[in-house]
Design a protein around this motif. Structure first.
Motif, PDB file in Angstrom:
ATOM      1  N   UNK A  11      27.065  -5.047 -30.013  1.00  0.00           N
ATOM      2  CA  UNK A  11      26.711  -4.031 -29.043  1.00  0.00           C
ATOM      3  C   UNK A  11      25.235  -3.700 -29.093  1.00  0.00           C
ATOM      4  N   UNK A  12      24.427  -4.638 -29.486  1.00  0.00           N
ATOM      5  CA  UNK A  12      22.997  -4.373 -29.493  1.00  0.00           C
ATOM      6  C   UNK A  12      22.494  -4.265 -28.067  1.00  0.00           C
ATOM      7  N   UNK A  13      21.574  -3.354 -27.854  1.00  0.00           N
ATOM      8  CA  UNK A  13      21.010  -3.186 -26.527  1.00  0.00           C
ATOM      9  C   UNK A  13      21.739  -2.148 -25.691  1.00  0.00           C
ATOM     10  N   UNK A  14      22.920  -1.761 -26.132  1.00  0.00           N
ATOM     11  CA  UNK A  14      23.649  -0.742 -25.383  1.00  0.00           C
ATOM     12  C   UNK A  14      23.331   0.629 -25.961  1.00  0.00           C
ATOM     13  N   UNK A  15      23.235   1.591 -25.060  1.00  0.00           N
ATOM     14  CA  UNK A  15      22.992   2.953 -25.499  1.00  0.00           C
ATOM     15  C   UNK A  15      24.329   3.580 -25.857  1.00  0.00           C
ATOM     16  N   UNK A  16      24.352   4.375 -26.903  1.00  0.00           N
ATOM     17  CA  UNK A  16      25.579   5.054 -27.284  1.00  0.00           C
ATOM     18  C   UNK A  16      25.993   6.015 -26.178  1.00  0.00           C
ATOM     19  N   UNK A  17      27.290   6.059 -25.910  1.00  0.00           N
ATOM     20  CA  UNK A  17      27.772   6.927 -24.837  1.00  0.00           C
ATOM     21  C   UNK A  17      27.744   8.375 -25.324  1.00  0.00           C
ATOM     22  N   UNK A  18      26.906   9.170 -24.690  1.00  0.00           N
ATOM     23  CA  UNK A  18      26.752  10.549 -25.108  1.00  0.00           C
ATOM     24  C   UNK A  18      27.497  11.499 -24.182  1.00  0.00           C
ATOM     25  N   UNK A  19      28.017  10.975 -23.080  1.00  0.00           N
ATOM     26  CA  UNK A  19      28.731  11.822 -22.142  1.00  0.00           C
ATOM     27  C   UNK A  19      27.820  12.514 -21.146  1.00  0.00           C
ATOM     28  N   UNK A  20      26.518  12.270 -21.225  1.00  0.00           N
ATOM     29  CA  UNK A  20      25.589  12.895 -20.286  1.00  0.00           C
ATOM     30  C   UNK A  20      25.685  12.208 -18.939  1.00  0.00           C
ATOM     31  N   UNK A  21      25.533  12.995 -17.887  1.00  0.00           N
ATOM     32  CA  UNK A  21      25.585  12.434 -16.542  1.00  0.00           C
ATOM     33  C   UNK A  21      24.419  12.965 -15.718  1.00  0.00           C
ATOM     34  N   UNK A  22      24.114  12.248 -14.638  1.00  0.00           N
ATOM     35  CA  UNK A  22      23.126  12.702 -13.669  1.00  0.00           C
ATOM     36  C   UNK A  22      23.743  12.588 -12.286  1.00  0.00           C
ATOM     37  N   UNK A  23      23.325  13.457 -11.379  1.00  0.00           N
ATOM     38  CA  UNK A  23      23.774  13.388  -9.993  1.00  0.00           C
ATOM     39  C   UNK A  23      22.624  12.809  -9.178  1.00  0.00           C
ATOM     40  N   UNK A  24      22.898  11.712  -8.479  1.00  0.00           N
ATOM     41  CA  UNK A  24      21.903  11.032  -7.670  1.00  0.00           C
ATOM     42  C   UNK A  24      22.325  11.177  -6.210  1.00  0.00           C
ATOM     43  N   UNK A  25      21.421  11.693  -5.373  1.00  0.00           N
ATOM     44  CA  UNK A  25      21.704  11.912  -3.960  1.00  0.00           C
ATOM     45  C   UNK A  25      20.714  11.114  -3.128  1.00  0.00           C
ATOM     46  N   UNK A  26      21.224  10.396  -2.141  1.00  0.00           N
ATOM     47  CA  UNK A  26      20.368   9.632  -1.238  1.00  0.00           C
ATOM     48  C   UNK A  26      19.809  10.581  -0.187  1.00  0.00           C
ATOM     49  N   UNK A  27      18.490  10.757  -0.171  1.00  0.00           N
ATOM     50  CA  UNK A  27      17.865  11.687   0.775  1.00  0.00           C
ATOM     51  C   UNK A  27      17.149  10.969   1.910  1.00  0.00           C
ATOM     52  N   UNK A  28      16.840   9.685   1.732  1.00  0.00           N
ATOM     53  CA  UNK A  28      16.236   8.883   2.801  1.00  0.00           C
ATOM     54  C   UNK A  28      17.036   7.601   2.913  1.00  0.00           C
ATOM     55  N   UNK A  29      17.288   7.172   4.124  1.00  0.00           N
ATOM     56  CA  UNK A  29      18.134   6.015   4.361  1.00  0.00           C
ATOM     57  C   UNK A  29      17.562   4.729   3.814  1.00  0.00           C
ATOM     58  N   UNK A  30      18.445   3.762   3.578  1.00  0.00           N
ATOM     59  CA  UNK A  30      18.039   2.476   3.042  1.00  0.00           C
ATOM     60  C   UNK A  30      17.752   1.433   4.102  1.00  0.00           C
ATOM     61  N   UNK A  31      17.945   1.790   5.373  1.00  0.00           N
ATOM     62  CA  UNK A  31      17.631   0.847   6.446  1.00  0.00           C
ATOM     63  C   UNK A  31      16.141   0.561   6.462  1.00  0.00           C
ATOM     64  N   UNK A  32      15.790  -0.612   6.872  1.00  0.00           N
ATOM     65  CA  UNK A  32      14.384  -1.027   6.996  1.00  0.00           C
ATOM     66  C   UNK A  32      13.659  -0.995   5.648  1.00  0.00           C
TER      67      UNK A  32
END
Length: 66
Positions: free
Chosen positions: A1-22
């Motif tokens: 499991x080298x290279x993997x980060x230990x699971x700490x249970x932390x999360x982030x919320x990511x919101x798309x604010x500008x479209x991915x078109x173009x």
């Protein structure tokens, strides 16, 4: 499991604010990888180095809440 980060249970919320078109195909693929398909959509993701790297690539299109 080298290279993997230990699971700490932390999360982030990511919101798309500008479209991915173009946008370059790599940026569109990154948004799809994060699960963001429409503007205004949010995802709660595990706070890992891989996810942080993906968010950094499209930081001009998303909002991140700790």
């Amino acid at each position: 499991m080298m290279g993997e980060q230990a699971k700490s249970g932390k999360t982030i919320r990511v919101t798309l604010v500008r479209g991915g078109d173009h946008r370059p195909p790599k940026q569109r693929a990154t948004l799809r990888g994060l699960g963001l398909t429409r503007r205004g959509r949010s995802r709660v993701l595990e706070d890992t180095r891989a996810v942080r790297g993906m968010v950094a690539k499209v930081n001009h299109l998303v909002r991140v809440d700790e």
